[in-house]
Scaffold this motif. Structure first.
Motif, mmCIF file in Angstrom:
data_model
loop_
_atom_site.group_PDB
_atom_site.id
_atom_site.type_symbol
_atom_site.label_atom_id
_atom_site.label_comp_id
_atom_site.label_asym_id
_atom_site.label_seq_id
_atom_site.Cartn_x
_atom_site.Cartn_y
_atom_site.Cartn_z
ATOM 1 N N ASP A 1 3.257 93.119 43.798
ATOM 2 C CA ASP A 1 4.256 92.435 44.625
ATOM 3 C C ASP A 1 5.641 93.042 44.428
ATOM 4 N N CYS A 2 5.898 93.630 43.265
ATOM 5 C CA CYS A 2 7.210 94.236 42.999
ATOM 6 C C CYS A 2 7.309 95.653 43.540
ATOM 7 N N LEU A 3 6.299 96.108 44.281
ATOM 8 C CA LEU A 3 6.400 97.353 45.022
ATOM 9 C C LEU A 3 6.988 97.108 46.406
ATOM 10 N N GLY A 4 7.507 95.900 46.616
ATOM 11 C CA GLY A 4 8.212 95.543 47.842
ATOM 12 C C GLY A 4 9.540 94.892 47.499
ATOM 13 N N MET A 5 10.526 95.058 48.385
ATOM 14 C CA MET A 5 11.862 94.511 48.131
ATOM 15 C C MET A 5 11.827 92.997 47.975
ATOM 16 N N LEU A 6 10.957 92.318 48.726
ATOM 17 C CA LEU A 6 10.909 90.858 48.630
ATOM 18 C C LEU A 6 10.466 90.414 47.243
ATOM 19 N N GLY A 7 9.490 91.107 46.664
ATOM 20 C CA GLY A 7 9.048 90.763 45.318
ATOM 21 C C GLY A 7 10.136 91.003 44.289
ATOM 22 N N VAL A 8 10.862 92.135 44.418
ATOM 23 C CA VAL A 8 11.958 92.425 43.493
ATOM 24 C C VAL A 8 13.078 91.411 43.688
ATOM 25 N N ALA A 9 13.319 91.005 44.939
ATOM 26 C CA ALA A 9 14.367 90.019 45.221
ATOM 27 C C ALA A 9 14.057 88.683 44.558
ATOM 28 N N LEU A 10 12.795 88.266 44.574
ATOM 29 C CA LEU A 10 12.420 87.025 43.896
ATOM 30 C C LEU A 10 12.692 87.133 42.393
ATOM 31 N N GLU A 11 12.357 88.282 41.808
ATOM 32 C CA GLU A 11 12.613 88.487 40.385
ATOM 33 C C GLU A 11 14.115 88.454 40.088
ATOM 34 N N ALA A 12 14.893 89.132 40.930
ATOM 35 C CA ALA A 12 16.340 89.182 40.704
ATOM 36 C C ALA A 12 16.968 87.806 40.891
ATOM 37 N N GLY A 13 16.511 87.059 41.905
ATOM 38 C CA GLY A 13 17.041 85.721 42.117
ATOM 39 C C GLY A 13 16.760 84.794 40.955
ATOM 40 N N ALA A 14 15.532 84.889 40.407
ATOM 41 C CA ALA A 14 15.189 84.054 39.259
ATOM 42 C C ALA A 14 15.945 84.488 38.013
ATOM 43 N N ALA A 15 16.107 85.806 37.834
ATOM 44 C CA ALA A 15 16.802 86.303 36.651
ATOM 45 C C ALA A 15 18.278 85.931 36.662
ATOM 46 N N MET A 16 18.908 85.963 37.845
ATOM 47 C CA MET A 16 20.340 85.678 37.950
ATOM 48 C C MET A 16 20.615 84.251 38.395
ATOM 49 N N ASP A 17 19.559 83.482 38.672
ATOM 50 C CA ASP A 17 19.678 82.084 39.089
ATOM 51 C C ASP A 17 20.491 81.955 40.371
ATOM 52 N N VAL A 18 20.145 82.762 41.386
ATOM 53 C CA VAL A 18 20.791 82.708 42.700
ATOM 54 C C VAL A 18 19.717 82.674 43.778
ATOM 55 N N ASP A 19 20.115 82.254 44.988
ATOM 56 C CA ASP A 19 19.170 82.052 46.077
ATOM 57 C C ASP A 19 19.007 83.295 46.941
ATOM 58 N N LEU A 20 17.853 83.396 47.587
ATOM 59 C CA LEU A 20 17.597 84.418 48.593
ATOM 60 C C LEU A 20 18.006 83.891 49.960
ATOM 61 N N ILE A 21 18.256 84.803 50.895
ATOM 62 C CA ILE A 21 18.523 84.369 52.265
ATOM 63 C C ILE A 21 17.232 83.905 52.911
ATOM 64 N N ASP A 22 17.361 83.113 53.941
ATOM 65 C CA ASP A 22 16.200 82.666 54.702
ATOM 66 C C ASP A 22 15.847 83.756 55.698
ATOM 67 N N MET A 23 14.699 84.387 55.538
ATOM 68 C CA MET A 23 14.316 85.513 56.383
ATOM 69 C C MET A 23 13.398 85.103 57.527
ATOM 70 N N SER A 24 13.201 83.805 57.753
ATOM 71 C CA SER A 24 12.374 83.351 58.870
ATOM 72 C C SER A 24 13.279 83.044 60.074
ATOM 73 N N PRO A 25 12.768 83.080 61.325
ATOM 74 C CA PRO A 25 11.408 83.528 61.655
ATOM 75 C C PRO A 25 11.357 85.043 61.676
ATOM 76 N N PHE A 26 10.282 85.581 61.166
ATOM 77 C CA PHE A 26 10.184 87.028 61.110
ATOM 78 C C PHE A 26 9.289 87.593 62.201
ATOM 79 N N ASP A 27 8.608 86.748 62.952
ATOM 80 C CA ASP A 27 7.727 87.243 64.009
ATOM 81 C C ASP A 27 8.444 87.181 65.344
ATOM 82 N N VAL A 28 7.779 87.599 66.404
ATOM 83 C CA VAL A 28 8.367 87.664 67.736
ATOM 84 C C VAL A 28 7.313 87.236 68.752
ATOM 85 N N ASP A 29 7.747 86.688 69.853
ATOM 86 C CA ASP A 29 6.811 86.243 70.894
ATOM 87 C C ASP A 29 6.432 87.399 71.805
#
Length: 819
Positions: free
Chosen positions: A175-203
């Motif tokens: 999972d840490c071979l993707g930016m989202l996985g690293v972002a979760l680790e960094a957010g938990a390590a620094m105790d800060v929130d991620l942006i809301d990336m939804s909705p990510f699909d398209v009609d």
């Protein structure tokens, strides 16, 4: 894994501008940061990028003294036109360009200064993509969007300078071979929130159905548990936006075109590789996921023709291979500038299969390095959604309604859910963590955590489903972000230390005593050749045989140690060393064990495995030792070694006739060894010359086997102290005539018992056979040592004790005092 820090901050806005602390905390929590690299313009966001601007070419003239140079007047929004000499072929009036003014420092370290080029002043430089390290393109100027405001800092348009974190990702964390996985680790390590990336699909915006453009058949469902496909029309293939090129370059990938760049970007974002096909090149508008045929050829995107085998998974069309699954596509179906319809693939492949094929083909890629670690089967839908939106927004594509989603007949693996005891984190980590902190940490990592009356209901995120499977794994997740809180204390030291067992103490005592007696320790194999056990007289059913021996010489477990010692003697003799004096404490093995029986080695059988002390000597007992010159190894000498060894344990050795001696000992030079209470401890004697010769030893060989368990049972654990007498001893020698059937050990025993307290010791120092001793009898010489603790003995006292001893020997054995 290379992580552009500016991209990471886009996802986690609360991270500080300086990545140093973030890198430290990531490393402390298990996502190790190997290095932080400065790329592009140094300190671009804090003054270093001030000289880099968005400009517009207002005027353009030919250089008066150079055919390939032009003189441009560039507006950067400061109220004046800056004269810049440029040789790029695509420079034109009205174009929006990237400008660096004098004083700016380029990524390669070159400092821009005012200069004259062929006599014309130039106050700055207009830049290509290569000069800003965005790509290798140096064919012309980097032309910007004309809607950009003049004078805008270039760093606000795209990152012209960045820090790149180089991560070491362990095999259990794909999972840490993707930016989202690293972002979760960094957010938990620094105790800060991620942006809301939804909705990510398209009609969908196109007409028809995906099945009008492609059909999918998965034959190898064991190697491909999920395969998704979508179709897009009205696709425009071209250059990617500069921000996309910049982040790809920072992550170590080069820009190809907007379609390929989007698939690579989404792979870097989510960790899920994608592949885009030119739909018009798919023969039969069909995709087949199958194993390759024997010697099936394919030309991959690197223009190398490869030969595949049936162990390799491929994505084929109706006629031939289009992709080596999870590794690299084929040139036949790649997206080009003329492509208008594409089929987008997102799939899950068996990691072991991808790793094996990659190794066999000698072909690794960003895609294979992710698939081989085992991706979860839910990532394809996430990656498909992100890519679909980007294809629509960047490439002007229209999504065709419908998504093909072929899944394994057994269904997709489910993410674990389980209960965790409320006290488990505190009990394991040794610190108190309140419920709110537990819930917040797990939420930042994507876990579901609901507090109940007895504990926590945990739901593991799909990306971690193969890594976190038990409550203790959740405790690890909580603990790795709190290492600084966990006290670092040395474990309590046990003042008593480790305690040896009785048998271990005995073993060490015998080892030390044997070495002190001049013996050399050896270690021989516990495995012997076939038939060795039976050759020593063991019944076939008692021999332990190996079902699958490594060599023919190691086919069964040994039942005695001396065959191995004979091999040691043979090797020494072959090397020119005739004096061999060795010992070993090792084990013997029996398949069946009738308790109380006697084995072929002469020892009582108490259990299937026995610890045995074995001695073997040939030649001179002292060898080359100066303090033991000429001490020939013979039967009495080896018996003396045994007596000395047992004396060290507190046992007074007794030697007697060995009943039914085996064929491999000399019948006239063998005795059993007993303790004072009659317990059999082992045997001592000469190896039969015929048996020794069969082993390759052409010399007199003497050996002994003593059972450690029997010795341990017979010895006195509490030594009895006897005060040393300050009065002199009185030594007298006597010679008695006995029948040949009487053993010397029995004579010593009777003499010791008859001598009482005044007899300090008795020993045999000579045995004589011949005239004038009658046939069938022999003369035995005894040395008697008398001593009293409180006085010097008189002749009368020693004579009285001596007479008692002679009378006892006469009564017991018919012994006669020799004149």
């Amino acid at each position: 894994m290379k992580v552009p820090y500016s991209w990471l901050r886009e996802i986690v806005p609360g991270l500080p501008a300086d990545p140093t602390e973030v890198a430290r905390r990531l490393s402390d929590s298990g996502t190790y940061v190997e290095a932080i690299h400065q790329v592009g313009v140094a300190d671009a966001s804090n003054g270093g990028g001030a000289a880099f601007k968005v400009g517009v070419v207002r005027e353009l003239e030919q250089h008066p003294d150079a055919d390939k140079l032009k003189v441009a007047k560039v507006d950067i929004g400061d109220g004046e036109l800056h004269q810049i000499v440029c040789g790029a072929p695509n420079v034109a009036a009205g174009e929006t360009v990237a400008v660096v003014l004098p004083g700016g420092t380029m990524p390669d370290g070159m400092r821009i200064k005012e200069a004259k080029l062929r006599g014309v002043e130039s106050r700055g430089m207009m830049m290509s993509e290569r000069e800003l390290q965005l790509s290798t393109d140096h064919s012309g100027l980097m032309l910007l969007d004309k809607d950009l405001e003049i004078g805008t800092p270039l760093n606000d348009v795209f990152p012209i300078g960045d820090h790149v974190l180089e991560l070491e990702i362990t095999g259990n964390r794909p999972d840490c071979l993707g930016m989202l996985g690293v972002a979760l680790e960094a957010g938990a390590a620094m105790d800060v929130d991620l942006i809301d990336m939804s909705p990510f699909d398209v009609d969908p915006t196109a007409t028809g159905d995906v099945s009008d453009h492609v059909t999918v058949e998965v034959e190898a469902t064991d190697l491909c548990p999920r395969y998704m496909a979508r179709a897009f029309v009205d696709v425009t293939v071209g250059q990617s936006p500069l921000w996309l090129k910049a982040w790809l370059a920072r992550a170590g990938m080069r820009s190809i075109n907007n379609i390929v760049d989007i698939t690579n970007y989404v792979m870097l974002l989510t960790g899920q590789p994608l592949h885009a096909f030119d739909a018009d090149k798919l023969r039969g508008s069909k995709i087949v996921v199958r194993r390759a045929r024997e010697d099936e050829p394919v030309t991959t995107l690197d223009d190398v023709e490869r030969t595949l085998g049936p162990d390799t998974l491929v994505i084929a069309d109706a006629e031939q291979t289009a992709v080596i699954a999870g590794i690299m596509g084929a040139a036949d179906v790649e997206v080009t500038a003329t492509t208008t319809r594409i089929v987008l693939e997102a799939a899950t492949f068996d990691g072991h299969s991808i790793q094996r094929s990659s190794r066999e083909l000698g072909l690794r890629s960003e895609s294979s390095s992710r698939f081989e670690k085992g991706l979860d089967p839910y990532s394809p839908s996430v990656a498909m959604g992100f890519a679909s939106r980007m294809l629509v927004e960047i490439c002007g594509a229209s999504l065709v309604p419908g998504t093909i989603d072929v899944q394994s007949p057994d269904g997709l693996d489910q993410a674990p859910t389980f209960e965790m005891d409320a006290e488990l984190p505190s009990r394991i980590l040794g610190i108190d963590i309140d419920d709110a902190d537990i819930q917040q940490t797990l939420a930042r990592l994507g876990f579901g955590a609901i507090r109940g009356a007895r504990g926590w209901a945990i739901t593991v995120p799909h990306a971690r489903m193969y890594d976190v499977t038990r409550p203790i794994d959740v405790v690890e997740e909580l603990g790795r972000f709190r290492l600084e809180q966990i006290p670092s204390e040395l474990p309590p030291i046990r003042t008593g230390g480790a305690v040896l067992t009785r048998l271990q103490r005995l073993r060490r005592l015998l080892e030390d005593t044997s070495a002190g007696l001049g013996l050399n320790e050896v270690v021989t194999y516990g495995l012997v050749g076939p038939g060795t056990g039976e050759a020593l007289g063991n019944p076939e059913e008692t021999v332990v045989r190996l079902a699958n021996p490594m060599t023919v010489d190691h086919a069964e477990m040994r039942t005695a140690l001396f065959p191995g010692h004979l091999e040691v003697a043979r090797r020494n003799h072959a090397a020119g060393t005739s004096d061999v004096a060795i010992f070993e404490i090792g084990r013997t093995y029996y398949a069946a064990d009738p308790v109380g029986s006697t084995g072929a080695d002469g020892l009582p059988r108490y259990s299937a495995e026995r610890d045995v002390l074995a001695l073997l000597v040939t030649g001179s007992l002292g060898g080359a030792r100066w303090d033991l010159p000429g001490l020939t190894a013979d039967y009495p000498a080896v018996a003396g070694l045994v007596a000395s060894l047992l004396a060290a344990t507190g046992i007074d050795a007794r030697f007697g006739a060995l009943p039914n001696p085996p064929a491999w000992v000399h019948p006239g030079q063998v005795a059993d060894v007993r303790a004072a209470n009659g317990a059999v401890l082992g045997w001592v004697g000469a190896i039969h010359p015929r048996f020794a010769a069969q082993a390759g030893v052409d010399a007199d060989v003497f050996a002994a086997h003593l059972d450690l368990h029997a010795i341990d049972a017979a010895r006195t654990l509490q030594p009895r102290f006897t005060a040393y007498s300050e009065f002199p001893p009185v030594m007298e020698d006597i010679a008695i005539v006995l029948d040949d059937a009487v053993a010397g050990g029995e004579v010593v025993t009777v003499a010791r018992e008859a001598g009482g307290a005044l007899l300090e010791s008795v020993s045999v120092f000579d045995r004589y056979v011949g005239d004038p001793i009658p046939a069938g009898r022999h003369s035995l010489a005894l040395r008697l040592t008398f001593r009293a603790p409180d006085r010097t003995l008189t002749d009368e006292e020693t004579a009285a004790v001596r007479g008692t001893i002679v009378d006892a020997l006469a009564q017991r054995f018919g012994a006669e005092l020799r004149g």
